[in-house]
Motif scaffolding. Structure first.
Motif, short mmCIF file in Angstrom:
data_model
loop_
_atom_site.label_atom_id
_atom_site.label_comp_id
_atom_site.label_asym_id
_atom_site.label_seq_id
_atom_site.Cartn_x
_atom_site.Cartn_y
_atom_site.Cartn_z
N GLY A 52 49.91 16.00 -58.65
CA GLY A 52 49.47 17.01 -59.59
C GLY A 52 50.42 18.19 -59.73
N LEU A 53 51.48 18.23 -58.91
CA LEU A 53 52.44 19.34 -58.98
C LEU A 53 53.21 19.29 -60.29
CD1 LEU A 53 53.75 21.72 -57.40
CD2 LEU A 53 55.49 20.08 -56.66
N LYS A 54 53.30 20.42 -60.97
CA LYS A 54 54.01 20.49 -62.24
C LYS A 54 55.33 21.24 -62.09
CE LYS A 54 50.60 22.62 -64.21
NZ LYS A 54 49.76 23.32 -65.22
N PRO A 55 56.37 20.80 -62.78
CA PRO A 55 57.62 21.57 -62.78
C PRO A 55 57.41 22.91 -63.48
CG PRO A 55 57.95 19.34 -63.65
CD PRO A 55 56.47 19.57 -63.59
N TYR A 56 58.32 23.83 -63.25
CA TYR A 56 58.26 25.11 -63.94
C TYR A 56 58.60 24.94 -65.42
CZ TYR A 56 58.34 27.15 -59.24
OH TYR A 56 58.06 27.48 -57.94
N SER A 57 57.92 25.66 -66.27
CA SER A 57 58.28 25.68 -67.68
C SER A 57 59.59 26.45 -67.83
CB SER A 57 57.18 26.35 -68.50
OG SER A 57 57.13 27.74 -68.22
N ILE A 58 60.17 26.43 -69.03
CA ILE A 58 61.42 27.15 -69.25
C ILE A 58 61.22 28.65 -69.04
CG2 ILE A 58 63.32 27.59 -70.85
CD1 ILE A 58 63.05 24.70 -69.92
N LEU A 59 60.12 29.18 -69.53
CA LEU A 59 59.85 30.61 -69.35
C LEU A 59 59.66 30.95 -67.88
CD1 LEU A 59 59.38 33.35 -70.73
CD2 LEU A 59 56.94 32.79 -70.82
N GLU A 60 58.94 30.11 -67.16
CA GLU A 60 58.74 30.33 -65.73
C GLU A 60 60.06 30.21 -64.97
OE1 GLU A 60 54.20 28.49 -65.90
OE2 GLU A 60 55.83 27.36 -64.96
N THR A 61 60.91 29.27 -65.39
CA THR A 61 62.22 29.13 -64.77
C THR A 61 63.06 30.38 -65.00
OG1 THR A 61 62.20 26.72 -65.05
CG2 THR A 61 64.35 27.76 -64.74
N ALA A 62 63.00 30.92 -66.21
CA ALA A 62 63.72 32.17 -66.51
C ALA A 62 63.19 33.30 -65.63
CB ALA A 62 63.57 32.52 -67.98
N VAL A 73 49.83 34.36 -55.55
CA VAL A 73 49.55 35.59 -56.30
C VAL A 73 49.00 35.31 -57.69
CG1 VAL A 73 51.87 35.82 -57.30
CG2 VAL A 73 50.49 37.87 -56.85
N GLY A 74 49.34 34.17 -58.27
CA GLY A 74 48.83 33.84 -59.59
C GLY A 74 47.33 33.62 -59.63
N ASP A 75 46.72 33.41 -58.46
CA ASP A 75 45.28 33.19 -58.40
C ASP A 75 44.48 34.49 -58.42
OD1 ASP A 75 45.73 30.47 -58.22
OD2 ASP A 75 45.63 30.43 -56.03
N VAL A 76 45.15 35.61 -58.15
CA VAL A 76 44.39 36.86 -57.99
C VAL A 76 44.88 38.03 -58.84
CG1 VAL A 76 43.61 36.34 -55.66
CG2 VAL A 76 45.82 37.45 -55.98
N ARG A 77 46.08 37.93 -59.40
CA ARG A 77 46.59 39.03 -60.21
C ARG A 77 46.70 38.62 -61.67
NH1 ARG A 77 45.10 42.92 -56.97
NH2 ARG A 77 46.32 43.09 -55.05
N LEU A 80 55.26 34.63 -61.91
CA LEU A 80 54.28 35.07 -60.92
C LEU A 80 52.90 34.47 -61.20
CD1 LEU A 80 55.31 38.83 -60.57
CD2 LEU A 80 55.77 36.97 -58.95
N ASN A 81 52.56 34.38 -62.48
CA ASN A 81 51.27 33.78 -62.84
C ASN A 81 51.20 32.30 -62.49
OD1 ASN A 81 50.32 36.20 -63.86
ND2 ASN A 81 50.67 35.67 -66.01
N SER A 82 52.36 31.66 -62.40
CA SER A 82 52.39 30.22 -62.10
C SER A 82 52.22 29.92 -60.61
CB SER A 82 53.72 29.61 -62.57
OG SER A 82 54.78 29.93 -61.69
N LEU A 83 52.35 30.94 -59.78
CA LEU A 83 52.28 30.73 -58.33
C LEU A 83 50.83 30.63 -57.90
CD1 LEU A 83 55.04 33.23 -57.14
CD2 LEU A 83 55.23 30.76 -57.52
N GLY A 84 50.41 29.43 -57.55
CA GLY A 84 49.02 29.21 -57.16
C GLY A 84 48.48 27.96 -57.81
N GLN A 85 47.21 27.97 -58.13
CA GLN A 85 46.57 26.78 -58.68
C GLN A 85 47.05 26.44 -60.08
OE1 GLN A 85 42.33 27.52 -58.05
NE2 GLN A 85 42.37 25.90 -56.53
N ALA A 86 47.77 27.34 -60.73
CA ALA A 86 48.29 27.04 -62.05
C ALA A 86 49.25 25.86 -62.00
CB ALA A 86 49.01 28.26 -62.64
N LEU A 95 40.38 24.07 -47.33
CA LEU A 95 40.75 25.46 -47.55
C LEU A 95 40.78 25.82 -49.02
CD1 LEU A 95 43.71 25.69 -45.02
CD2 LEU A 95 41.45 26.68 -44.75
N ALA A 96 40.46 24.88 -49.89
CA ALA A 96 40.58 25.12 -51.32
C ALA A 96 39.73 26.29 -51.78
CB ALA A 96 40.20 23.87 -52.11
N SER A 97 38.63 26.54 -51.07
CA SER A 97 37.77 27.65 -51.47
C SER A 97 38.31 28.99 -50.98
CB SER A 97 36.36 27.44 -50.91
OG SER A 97 36.39 27.39 -49.49
N SER A 98 39.34 28.95 -50.13
CA SER A 98 39.92 30.19 -49.62
C SER A 98 40.73 30.85 -50.71
CB SER A 98 40.82 29.90 -48.42
OG SER A 98 40.09 29.31 -47.38
#
Length: 245
Positions: A41-51, A108-112, A217-223, A234-237
């Motif tokens: 399920g891991l996704k590569p970074y988009s171009i914007l996220e890579t930038a 951080v993408g899960d909380v900010r 930063l928004n991509s870091l986490g469950q995104a 630990l998924a509920s953590s």
């Protein structure tokens, strides 16, 4: 043979080292390669996220922030589910960091939110009183580098086999298609920002570095990954308010 080895310490030591090395190769390496594979399920970074990741590296954010949550209760309660090796399969270079002047950012993408990051990067103390983090106002002025980000993603696909353009995955396509998605993704970020100059720049086809960094930063986490599976316990953590910055 054993009698010979008992009488010759040098050859006994050599035989022991060889046997130990073979055992290590047989037992350790297969598990190492298995654990280093991308998590399902891991996704590569988009171009914007890579930038944005390039901005993160350029600004040296890894000098103060780690991206590695250790499997300790205190860290899981503060930052979220602990990190797994397979989550870094598409990261080149790794940004684990070596110290935490600021908090870990791996979830951080899960909380900010985008709005929070905008305020924080413009004036850190406006959202975190007493913060020692410097302001990054110049990121609101500089344009992000689409060409370099696209070239990096293209190289990742061709050289390292990162699964861009896979079914239901992150699309890469040609430069024209990628630029259109780059701008569309940037618009989704800018729509949640307050700075009018950022909006004006986007209308002119320019994406500021702050937009790309926030996307990263928004991509870091469950995104990027479903934390079920290996993280089932630990998924509920989730990171708590202790994650100050």
């Amino acid at each position: 043979m054993f009698n010979f080895l008992e009488k010759n310490p040098f050859f006994f030591t050599l035989a022991f080292v060889v046997a130990f090395a073979i055992a290590g190769i047989v037992e350790i390496l297969p598990n190492f390669f298995k654990s280093a594979r991308p998590i399902e399920g891991l996704k590569p970074y988009s171009i914007l996220e890579t930038a944005g990741r390039q901005v993160y590296i350029k600004e040296g954010c890894y000098n103060c922030h780690s991206q590695l949550i250790r499997p300790f209760q205190a860290e899981v309660q503060r930052y979220g589910a602990y990190s797994l090796s397979g989550e870094y399969a598409y990261d080149r270079p790794f940004l684990w960091g070596s110290r935490r002047i600021g908090p870990d950012l791996h979830r951080v993408g899960d909380v900010r939110t985008t709005a929070w990051h905008e305020k924080h990067m413009l004036e850190p103390t406006s959202v975190v009183p007493g913060s020692i983090m410097p302001a990054y106002k110049h990121l609101f002025k500089k344009d992000s580098d689409f060409d370099t980000a696209y070239a990096e993603a293209f190289t990742e696909k061709k050289v390292f086999g990162v699964p861009y353009d896979a079914p239901n995955g992150v699309k890469l396509g040609d430069v024209k298609e990628a630029k259109a998605r780059f701008l569309a993704e940037a618009k989704a970020i800018v729509d949640n920002m307050q700075n009018p100059e950022i909006t004006t720049a986007l209308k002119e086809g320019k994406v500021k570095e702050i937009v790309a960094l926030i996307a990263y930063l928004n991509s870091l986490g469950q995104a990027r990954i479903d934390l079920g599976g290996a993280h089932a316990g630990l998924a509920s953590s989730r990171p708590t308010s202790a994650n100050k910055e």
